[in-house]
Design a protein around this motif. Structure first.
Motif, PDB file in Angstrom:
ATOM      1  N   GLU A 486      83.451  36.807  73.993  1.00 40.30           N
ATOM      2  CA  GLU A 486      82.144  36.772  74.753  1.00 40.30           C
ATOM      3  C   GLU A 486      81.310  35.701  74.266  1.00 40.30           C
ATOM      4  OE1 GLU A 486      79.877  40.512  74.410  1.00 40.30           O
ATOM      5  OE2 GLU A 486      80.273  40.388  72.089  1.00 40.30           O
ATOM      6  N   VAL A 487      81.564  35.085  72.970  1.00 36.89           N
ATOM      7  CA  VAL A 487      80.613  33.901  72.605  1.00 36.89           C
ATOM      8  C   VAL A 487      81.733  32.546  72.690  1.00 36.89           C
ATOM      9  CG1 VAL A 487      79.194  35.193  71.325  1.00 36.89           C
ATOM     10  CG2 VAL A 487      81.132  34.648  70.076  1.00 36.89           C
ATOM     11  N   SER A 488      82.887  32.718  72.400  1.00 39.13           N
ATOM     12  CA  SER A 488      83.536  31.396  72.207  1.00 39.13           C
ATOM     13  C   SER A 488      84.348  31.125  73.379  1.00 39.13           C
ATOM     14  CB  SER A 488      84.622  31.596  70.999  1.00 39.13           C
ATOM     15  OG  SER A 488      85.630  32.448  71.301  1.00 39.13           O
ATOM     16  N   TYR A 489      84.312  32.028  74.518  1.00 41.77           N
ATOM     17  CA  TYR A 489      85.065  31.976  75.784  1.00 41.77           C
ATOM     18  C   TYR A 489      86.680  31.784  75.669  1.00 41.77           C
ATOM     19  CZ  TYR A 489      80.552  30.553  76.591  1.00 41.77           C
ATOM     20  OH  TYR A 489      79.015  30.592  76.551  1.00 41.77           O
ATOM     21  N   ILE A 490      87.114  32.308  74.379  1.00 39.88           N
ATOM     22  CA  ILE A 490      88.704  32.232  74.325  1.00 39.88           C
ATOM     23  C   ILE A 490      88.993  33.464  74.966  1.00 39.88           C
ATOM     24  CG2 ILE A 490      90.535  32.778  72.475  1.00 39.88           C
ATOM     25  CD1 ILE A 490      88.672  31.228  70.488  1.00 39.88           C
ATOM     26  N   GLN A 491      90.380  33.466  75.841  1.00 41.48           N
ATOM     27  CA  GLN A 491      90.721  34.659  76.184  1.00 41.48           C
ATOM     28  C   GLN A 491      91.442  35.513  75.287  1.00 41.48           C
ATOM     29  OE1 GLN A 491      90.560  35.846  79.661  1.00 41.48           O
ATOM     30  NE2 GLN A 491      91.464  37.443  78.975  1.00 41.48           N
ATOM     31  N   ALA A 492      90.658  36.576  74.727  1.00 42.51           N
ATOM     32  CA  ALA A 492      90.895  37.197  73.576  1.00 42.51           C
ATOM     33  C   ALA A 492      91.090  38.654  74.251  1.00 42.51           C
ATOM     34  CB  ALA A 492      89.812  37.438  72.493  1.00 42.51           C
ATOM     35  N   GLU A 493      92.180  39.223  73.700  1.00 41.13           N
ATOM     36  CA  GLU A 493      92.338  40.599  74.208  1.00 41.13           C
ATOM     37  C   GLU A 493      92.807  41.467  72.733  1.00 41.13           C
ATOM     38  OE1 GLU A 493      92.075  41.625  77.181  1.00 41.13           O
ATOM     39  OE2 GLU A 493      91.810  39.609  77.895  1.00 41.13           O
ATOM     40  N   GLY A 494      92.502  42.875  72.728  1.00 43.30           N
ATOM     41  CA  GLY A 494      92.817  43.684  71.903  1.00 43.30           C
ATOM     42  C   GLY A 494      94.069  44.781  72.241  1.00 43.30           C
ATOM     43  N   PHE A 495      94.993  45.005  71.569  1.00 43.08           N
ATOM     44  CA  PHE A 495      96.177  45.726  72.041  1.00 43.08           C
ATOM     45  C   PHE A 495      96.258  46.637  70.834  1.00 43.08           C
ATOM     46  CE2 PHE A 495      96.627  42.202  75.194  1.00 43.08           C
ATOM     47  CZ  PHE A 495      96.895  43.212  76.122  1.00 43.08           C
ATOM     48  N   ALA A 496      96.954  47.726  71.108  1.00 41.54           N
ATOM     49  CA  ALA A 496      97.553  48.717  70.359  1.00 41.54           C
ATOM     50  C   ALA A 496      98.879  47.908  69.778  1.00 41.54           C
ATOM     51  CB  ALA A 496      97.744  50.157  71.052  1.00 41.54           C
ATOM     52  N   ALA A 497      99.113  48.009  68.562  1.00 47.77           N
ATOM     53  CA  ALA A 497     100.127  47.062  68.088  1.00 47.77           C
ATOM     54  C   ALA A 497     101.721  47.278  68.641  1.00 47.77           C
ATOM     55  CB  ALA A 497     100.226  46.965  66.625  1.00 47.77           C
ATOM     56  N   GLY A 498     101.759  48.770  68.794  1.00 52.46           N
ATOM     57  CA  GLY A 498     103.008  49.321  69.147  1.00 52.46           C
ATOM     58  C   GLY A 498     103.261  49.231  70.714  1.00 52.46           C
ATOM     59  N   ASP A 590      74.262  32.427  70.475  1.00 50.43           N
ATOM     60  CA  ASP A 590      73.291  33.452  70.966  1.00 50.43           C
ATOM     61  C   ASP A 590      73.145  33.771  72.323  1.00 50.43           C
ATOM     62  OD1 ASP A 590      72.470  33.881  68.157  1.00 50.43           O
ATOM     63  OD2 ASP A 590      70.680  32.621  68.259  1.00 50.43           O
ATOM     64  N   GLN A 591      73.520  32.846  73.285  1.00 48.97           N
ATOM     65  CA  GLN A 591      73.378  32.875  74.548  1.00 48.97           C
ATOM     66  C   GLN A 591      74.470  32.623  75.460  1.00 48.97           C
ATOM     67  OE1 GLN A 591      69.625  30.912  75.829  1.00 48.97           O
ATOM     68  NE2 GLN A 591      68.854  31.478  74.002  1.00 48.97           N
ATOM     69  N   PRO A 592      75.634  33.328  75.338  1.00 46.67           N
ATOM     70  CA  PRO A 592      76.892  33.123  76.080  1.00 46.67           C
ATOM     71  C   PRO A 592      76.484  33.070  77.565  1.00 46.67           C
ATOM     72  CG  PRO A 592      76.954  35.277  74.949  1.00 46.67           C
ATOM     73  CD  PRO A 592      75.813  34.365  74.391  1.00 46.67           C
ATOM     74  N   ARG A 593      77.302  32.223  78.280  1.00 49.72           N
ATOM     75  CA  ARG A 593      77.132  32.071  79.682  1.00 49.72           C
ATOM     76  C   ARG A 593      77.497  33.341  80.505  1.00 49.72           C
ATOM     77  NH1 ARG A 593      82.318  28.387  79.760  1.00 49.72           N
ATOM     78  NH2 ARG A 593      84.122  29.975  80.223  1.00 49.72           N
ATOM     79  N   ASN A 594      76.697  33.691  81.469  1.00 44.62           N
ATOM     80  CA  ASN A 594      77.068  34.873  82.451  1.00 44.62           C
ATOM     81  C   ASN A 594      76.562  36.187  81.826  1.00 44.62           C
ATOM     82  OD1 ASN A 594      78.030  32.815  84.139  1.00 44.62           O
ATOM     83  ND2 ASN A 594      80.044  33.188  83.513  1.00 44.62           N
TER      84      ASN A 594
END
Length: 602
Positions: A486-498, A590-594
């Motif tokens: 949300e702040v760096s605009y990296i396509q980041a995802e959280g996953f269950a490791a397994g 502090d003010q990410p786009r959109n």
């Protein structure tokens, strides 16, 4: 989301409006505007796409008045533009209006009542001001009666603030679902969607309820119900001041709020646990939780992730089954409920529209409810049976940090209070453990240079990244990824490791950053096996491990803590990594786009 300010009776109206809008920048916006009237036939409308600074440059020295309204817009209907920015003006040029929320029947109103009106913007808001103008100029109603009738015709969520050019000594105000306050001054009055916008002018505020309208002059506030009957309500004293919402020596609010987390934990411990170790909760709340056969945590965004972390906490400490639901899904796809459900609403602002529409439905069904929020007097707080405050102080940065850890902390204290009420022995010293957690966070925030270096190594240049974990570490991974994206605009995802091997591992390329969170003894070895799997495919791995499970080479080691409170701490490195990655990529932290801080539309 959108922000509203208004003032009547001040000679420095323009500056009051601009400074008020600056205080609302944290809510997220893409355009802004003001309308001022000197009450002697001269008025000015100035609107700009972009930031408040752009609006300030467009406001000339001649733009002065004794009454004015202002707005920051987060686009819903119509693209961000000068034309779609608020305030909107009627075709005749008589009425000026700003609006927060969404008018759901605007197309119907447009085609049924306003066929002959020329619309300038693509917004739903313009329908409201054109409708009021028609009721006055064609149907012959007074402005007050037209405003009142329009409120009954308009459906959806709204906070309205309007000026009639022919009656510039009044502000016309109304709300439904969207928050709005009237601030009471000495020889002047103000209107705002958040007390922070006007706390520099007054600390006395009257909260408005759904369906109410108000006529505000410089010396009087007339509060009415939907039928025009006068209502008496005393103002409350705002507990914040300018120092609470100042960055101080910090460049950005986000870092200030990350640093405040140890103090927030200690403040919550003092608020809800007395010196004798007894819990300070309403006995009726505890009895309601005891009587429930299942707890339903309803939330959105970061608060939803705090709910996911809270589920195992309640189940482990209090042995109470918990379901965690996305508010936007749950309201329209309610599953079969248990016989004695108890609903817990998590919301930083207390105004989250998705959660509120669920609360309205569960209230109608007669189910007990608790709101955990940072905002006293907010809609979710008023409409739930019980409220627990986060005591985190104003959170200005769009990306939530201290409110998230505060929510989990309240869940920990409440779960242990419920366990004590149920007579359950779990050998968990909540006050001591939260003290250790506060100290642990302090240790982490004191290592900023290291976090900045790691952010530069792993995230400064990448296009995508992953956080992985198991159990509660998976829940933390979801929030860690959200902070980064949300702040760096990296396509980041959280996953269950397994679950990586069931498809997602195909996305791993040479150099892909994968951050693993390892705090659960039962699954630590499995997560480390997943680390090896992604490393074999070229991933660049970053390991965040608890001291008891740490191994040589782990880049971030968390101080030793119980598994109950460690999720409060394990998110903090990810907050700092997101912060520094954003700085290194050249974006506004502090003010990410959109994005908007308080999401008041469904």
């Amino acid at each position: 989301m959108c922000g509203i300010v208004g003032v009547i009776g001040k000679k420095d109206t323009t500056q009051v409006l601009l400074k008020g809008l600056e205080k609302l920048e944290y809510r997220g916006y893409d355009s802004a505007g003001i309308y001022v009237n000197n009450q002697d036939g001269q008025d000015y409308l100035v609107k700009e796409k972009g930031k408040i600074s752009d609006l300030e440059k467009a406001v000339g020295p001649e733009v002065q008045g004794l009454v004015g309204i202002g707005h920051t817009r987060w686009a819903t209907h119509g693209e961000p533009s000068d034309t779609n920015a608020h305030p909107h003006v009627s075709q005749s040029g008589r009425f000026y209006l700003v609006h927060n929320g969404v008018i759901t029947n605007y197309q119907e109103l447009k085609t049924t009542y306003l066929k002959d009106v020329h619309f300038v913007s693509a917004t739903d808001t313009e329908v409201a001001v054109q409708l009021i103008a028609k009721l006055v100029e064609v149907d012959g109603l007074t402005t007050e009666k037209a405003f009142q009738k329009a409120l009954k015709m308009i459906e959806g969520s709204f906070a309205f603030l309007m000026v009639d050019r022919n009656e510039p000594d009044k502000l016309f105000v109304a709300k439904n679902k969207s928050p709005l306050l009237v601030g009471v001054g000495d020889g002047f009055n103000v209107v705002c969607s958040d007390a922070m916008a006007m706390v520099s002018q007054t600390k006395q505020f009257i909260e408005l309820h759904d369906g109410e309208m108000v006529i505000v002059t410089k010396d009087h506030v007339q509060l009415m119900n939907a039928d025009g009957e006068t209502i008496e309500r005393q103002p409350y004293q705002a507990t914040i001041d300018d120092s609470d919402i100042s960055k101080g020596t910090y460049q950005y609010y986000m870092l200030k709020e990350i640093d405040e987390q140890p103090a927030v934990l200690r403040r919550l411990t003092q608020a809800y646990i007395n010196d004798d170790g007894e819990f300070n909760f309403d006995s009726k709340l505890i009895e309601g939780l005891k009587a429930a056969d299942r707890l339903y945590i309803v939330a959105a965004g970061t608060s939803y992730h705090a709910g996911l972390v809270g589920k195992p906490i309640f189940e482990k400490l209090a042995k109470k089954p918990v379901e965690v639901e996305l508010a936007s899904e749950f309201g329209y796809n309610m599953p079969l409920l248990s016989e004695k459900p108890f609903f817990i609403y998590l919301s930083q602002s207390g105004e989250t529209a998705d959660s509120r529409q669920v609360l309205v439905k569960t209230n109608a069904l007669g189910y007990p409810s608790l709101t955990i929020t940072n905002a006293p007097g907010s809609t979710l707080s008023r409409e739930a049976d019980f409220t627990l405050l986060l005591h985190a102080g104003p959170e200005i940065a769009v990306a939530s940090t201290k409110a998230y850890t505060a929510q989990i902390t309240v869940e920990v204290i409440l779960a242990q209070a419920l366990a004590a009420a149920e007579g359950l022995e779990n050998n968990f010293d909540v006050k001591h453990e939260l003290g250790l957690a506060a100290n642990a966070i302090q240790t982490i925030v004191d290592s900023k240079d290291k976090m900045a270096d790691l952010a530069k190594t792993y995230f400064a240049k990448t296009r995508n990244a992953f956080y992985i974990g198991r159990g509660v570490d998976y829940c933390t991974s979801l929030e860690a990824a959200l902070k980064l994206k949300e702040v760096s605009y990296i396509q980041a995802e959280g996953f269950a490791a397994g679950e990586l091997k069931h498809g997602t591992i195909s996305l791993i390329e040479d150099g892909t950053p994968v951050a693993a969170i390892i705090t659960d003894p039962a699954t630590a070895s499995h997560t480390r096996g997943n680390i090896q799997e992604v490393e074999a495919r070229g991933a660049k791995t970053l390991r965040i491990a608890s001291e008891a499970l740490a191994q040589d080479g782990d880049q971030i080691v968390l101080p030793k803590l119980s598994t109950v409170v460690i999720p409060i701490v394990s998110i903090v490195p990810a907050q700092l990594l997101a912060y520094y990655a954003t700085l290194q990529r050249g974006y506004n932290v502090d003010q990410p786009r959109n994005l908007a801080k308080s999401v008041t539309v469904e």
